[in-house]
Design an enzyme around this catalytic site. Structure first.
Site, PDB file in Angstrom:
ATOM      1  CE  LYS A 204      -3.434   2.464   2.644  1.00 13.96           C
ATOM      2  NZ  LYS A 204      -4.072   2.856   3.870  1.00 13.96           N
ATOM      3  CD  GLU A 210       9.813  -6.084   6.424  1.00 13.88           C
ATOM      4  OE1 GLU A 210       9.690  -6.104   7.846  1.00 13.88           O
ATOM      5  OE2 GLU A 210       9.960  -4.418   6.588  1.00 13.88           O
ATOM      6  N   GLY A 265      -4.351  -2.175   5.444  1.00 13.02           N
ATOM      7  CA  GLY A 265      -3.493  -3.393   4.968  1.00 13.02           C
ATOM      8  C   GLY A 265      -4.365  -4.515   4.612  1.00 13.02           C
ATOM      9  NE  ARG A 266      -5.306  -3.811  11.253  1.00 11.69           N
ATOM     10  CZ  ARG A 266      -4.887  -2.612  11.333  1.00 11.69           C
ATOM     11  NH1 ARG A 266      -4.001  -2.482  10.856  1.00 11.69           N
ATOM     12  NH2 ARG A 266      -5.131  -1.837  12.105  1.00 11.69           N
ATOM     13  CD  GLU A 351      -0.810  -4.131  11.701  1.00 13.17           C
ATOM     14  OE1 GLU A 351       0.185  -4.418  11.795  1.00 13.17           O
ATOM     15  OE2 GLU A 351      -2.009  -4.403  10.693  1.00 13.17           O
ATOM     16  CG  HIS A 382      -2.922 -35.488  17.300  1.00 19.41           C
ATOM     17  ND1 HIS A 382      -2.934 -36.400  18.100  1.00 19.41           N
ATOM     18  CD2 HIS A 382      -3.904 -34.888  16.693  1.00 19.41           C
ATOM     19  CE1 HIS A 382      -4.283 -36.833  17.744  1.00 19.41           C
ATOM     20  NE2 HIS A 382      -5.190 -36.089  16.353  1.00 19.41           N
ATOM     21  CE  LYS A 491       6.432  -1.291  10.125  1.00 20.68           C
ATOM     22  NZ  LYS A 491       5.974  -0.082   9.303  1.00 20.68           N
TER      23      LYS A 491
HETATM   24  O1  F6P Z   1       3.789  -2.774   9.381  1.00 28.99           O
HETATM   25  C1  F6P Z   1       2.637  -2.946   9.688  1.00 28.99           C
HETATM   26  C2  F6P Z   1       1.376  -2.624   8.041  1.00 28.99           C
HETATM   27  O2  F6P Z   1       1.704  -1.588   7.767  1.00 28.99           O
HETATM   28  C3  F6P Z   1       0.441  -3.464   7.797  1.00 28.99           C
HETATM   29  O3  F6P Z   1      -0.418  -2.299   8.712  1.00 28.99           O
HETATM   30  C4  F6P Z   1       0.425  -3.676   6.892  1.00 28.99           C
HETATM   31  O4  F6P Z   1       0.470  -4.202   6.909  1.00 28.99           O
HETATM   32  C5  F6P Z   1       1.880  -3.737   6.631  1.00 28.99           C
HETATM   33  O5  F6P Z   1       2.829  -3.359   7.374  1.00 28.99           O
HETATM   34  C6  F6P Z   1       2.606  -3.555   4.906  1.00 28.99           C
HETATM   35  O6  F6P Z   1       2.575  -2.110   4.702  1.00 28.99           O
HETATM   36  P1  F6P Z   1       2.630  -1.763   2.918  1.00 28.99           P
HETATM   37  O7  F6P Z   1       1.437  -3.098   1.875  1.00 28.99           O
HETATM   38  O8  F6P Z   1       2.396  -0.626   3.452  1.00 28.99           O
HETATM   39  O9  F6P Z   1       3.698  -2.844   2.551  1.00 28.99           O
END
Ligand code: F6P
Length: 525
Positions: A204, A210, A265-266, A351, A382, A491
């Site tokens: 987003k 990452e 995002g979620r 979150e 199990h 971060k």
């Molecule tokens: O660090 C948490 C977060 O901001 C989440 O809320 C989000 O889903 C994820 O990182 C990834 O964010 P993006 O889609 O902006 O890369």
């Protein structure tokens, strides 16, 4: 004490808990022959049996009064009206628009033209890929899709691509890379043909380290195989609200699919962040998923609280978290296809409501989101069911069960039988006189969600059910469920630690433990 814990509804529930805490589920069932009928709600493809909870009619009445006191119906209307209920980011919360079929929605702030245009573009892209018309720089057909994303840009599509594996079509192979740990991308690329591989960079913000690191390494992998002069843009697409960021990474405008600031995002799997899913199951099944969620949205928006599945699930959660001190909630899908669902719900629930400051910026004096965890049944039996049956923590459980399965009916029957047995054993226990180590105390609460079959439509309903449950919990706890400021500092700190790890230099501003670890890490072995 806060306004909430001093409030009449909260005080009444505190007293009610003292009145019924000693009552066992056996006694609650014995006292009410209509309990099962009274404690079952049904909507669409979902039957919710909440009879195995430590509540009676009076408890539910008081929980509903708490919801009225928190103005849950008004907040629901505010969300559907597109009001900026994400107050710390001054944003509307409109993931429901992503699955809406209304001509205009919401009134006065119509986002549907953009939503429909994006859906249409997804459909064209998916059809192109399924027809074999999607080709790479060498002209070879794209057969392998790698979604690079994390959090909400990974967990939803990853969970659903697995959950709906019986609905895959178009012959594409889907993989997901999220972790900055190079092992994730390396293992994913192993055996892949660069000529036939397309990367979806789902982010987003398009600022997530990452995702950008993995996308950069993926580009280097392609370049290494196809050469610097190859048109690598044919091997990339992006789902993002940050077109400039995507352009800077060389994503072609026609391969950029939009996200919007009014989608968290979620809550974004319904948007182009779900492009990988649409490529796996086709746009028709993707739209069936949207249809299922839309049906649950209509139920949530209109059903009175006492018949509103998300609201009742949320209030039961509040009952255990705030009046019984439960600190976790287990979600057990009795479905190997739905194995990744608990991980998806972890981000959704934790979150959203893992917060200690309320909407007014005041520190809360009551518990908020529980730790959500779980695994697929029967494998879970199990592993950790020992604790669920005989351990000391109170862990409310959700069992998710499908009446019909895609596979062998007798084997599926065994799966369902185990779910019913586990739910009953938790609730009613087993005395085992003379063998205390074998005794199950019972009185352990659970919901059982029974669905007919695992289909895109049913999963749309199920996921939207949990989204709205989380929203109602946030309203009762007076939280903004749609921001996540707590993730930023870590971060930021990582960005200051990384250069010291790579290049050394003064780390005096860091804590002594981190300094010592950096020294150890930089020491030549
Ligand atoms: O660090 C948490 C977060 O901001 C989440 O809320 C989000 O889903 C994820 O990182 C990834 O964010 P993006 O889609 O902006 O890369």
């Amino acid at each position: 004490m806060s306004k909430l814990t001093l409030s009449p509804a909260w005080q009444a529930l505190t007293a009610q808990q003292l009145r019924i805490a000693h009552l066992s589920l056996r006694e609650l069932f014995a006292a009410d022959a209509t309990r099962v009928q009274r404690c079952c709600l049904e909507f669409g493809e979902i039957l919710l049996d909440y009879s195995k909870h430590r509540i009676d009619a009076e408890t539910l009445r008081l929980l509903l009064a708490l919801a009225e006191q928190a103005q849950v119906p008004a907040w629901i209307r505010r969300m559907f009206a597109g009001e900026p209920i994400n107050n710390t980011e001054d944003r509307a919360v409109l993931h429901v628009a992503l699955r809406s079929d209304r001509a205009t929605f919401p009134e006065g702030r119509d986002v549907m033209p953009a939503v429909r245009a994006a859906r249409e573009r997804m459909r064209r892209f998916v059809d192109e890929a399924h027809r074999g018309a999607l080709t790479g720089a060498t002209g070879r057909r794209i057969t392998d899709i790698v979604n690079i994303g994390i959090g909400g840009s990974d967990l939803g599509p990853r969970m659903l691509v697995r959950a709906l594996r019986r609905f895959h079509q178009g012959g594409l192979r889907l993989r997901f890379v999220a972790n900055v740990d190079p092992a994730d991308l390396d293992a994913t690329l192993a055996g892949l043909a660069p000529e036939a591989t397309l990367f979806i960079v789902a982010s987003k913000t398009f600022t997530t380290a990452e995702t950008l690191d993995n996308a950069t390494r993926a580009r280097a992998w392609l370049e290494g195989a196809l050469g610097r002069s190859a048109d690598l843009s044919r091997h990339f697409a992006a789902a993002t609200a940050n077109e400039a960021g995507a352009a800077a990474m060389g994503i072609a405008p026609e391969r950029m699919f939009p996200l919007w600031d009014w989608v968290g995002g979620r809550y974004s799997v319904w948007s182009p962040a779900g492009l990988a899913l649409a490529l796996a199951i086709g746009m028709d099944s993707f739209e069936e998923l949207l249809e299922g969620a839309r049906a649950m949205d209509a139920h949530f928006h209109t059903a009175p609280l006492e018949r509103n599945l998300p609201a009742v699930l949320a209030l039961i959660e509040v009952w255990y978290v705030n009046f019984f001190g439960a600190q976790s909630h287990a979600v057990l899908p009795y479905s190997e296809d739905l194995r990744d669902f608990p991980a998806y719900l972890q981000q959704l629930g934790m979150e959203s409501n893992g917060k200690r400051v309320d909407r007014d910026g005041t520190e809360v004096d009551y518990a908020t989101a529980p730790v959500i965890w779980g695994a697929a049944g029967t494998a879970s039996q199990h592993s950790f069911h020992q604790l669920l049956h005989q351990g000391t923590p109170l862990v409310p459980v959700d069992f998710i069960v499908f009446k019909e399965a895609g596979g062998d009916p007798p084997a599926h029957a065994a799966l369902v039988a185990n779910a019913l047995a586990q739910s009953a054993a938790l609730a009613f226990g087993n005395p085992a006189p003379g063998a205390p180590h074998k005794a199950l105390p019972g009185n352990r609460p659970s919901n059982l969600l029974l669905l007919k079959r695992l289909t895109p439509h049913a999963l749309g309903q199920l996921i939207a059910l949990y989204e709205h449950k989380v929203f109602v919990e946030g309203i009762v706890w007076n939280l903004n469920s749609f921001d996540q400021w707590g993730v930023e500092f870590g971060k930021q700190l990582a960005r200051t630690v990384l250069p010291r790890l790579l290049e050394g230099g003064d780390a005096g501003d860091l804590d002594p433990s981190t300094q010592a670890l950096l020294k150890r890490l930089r020491k030549r072995d």
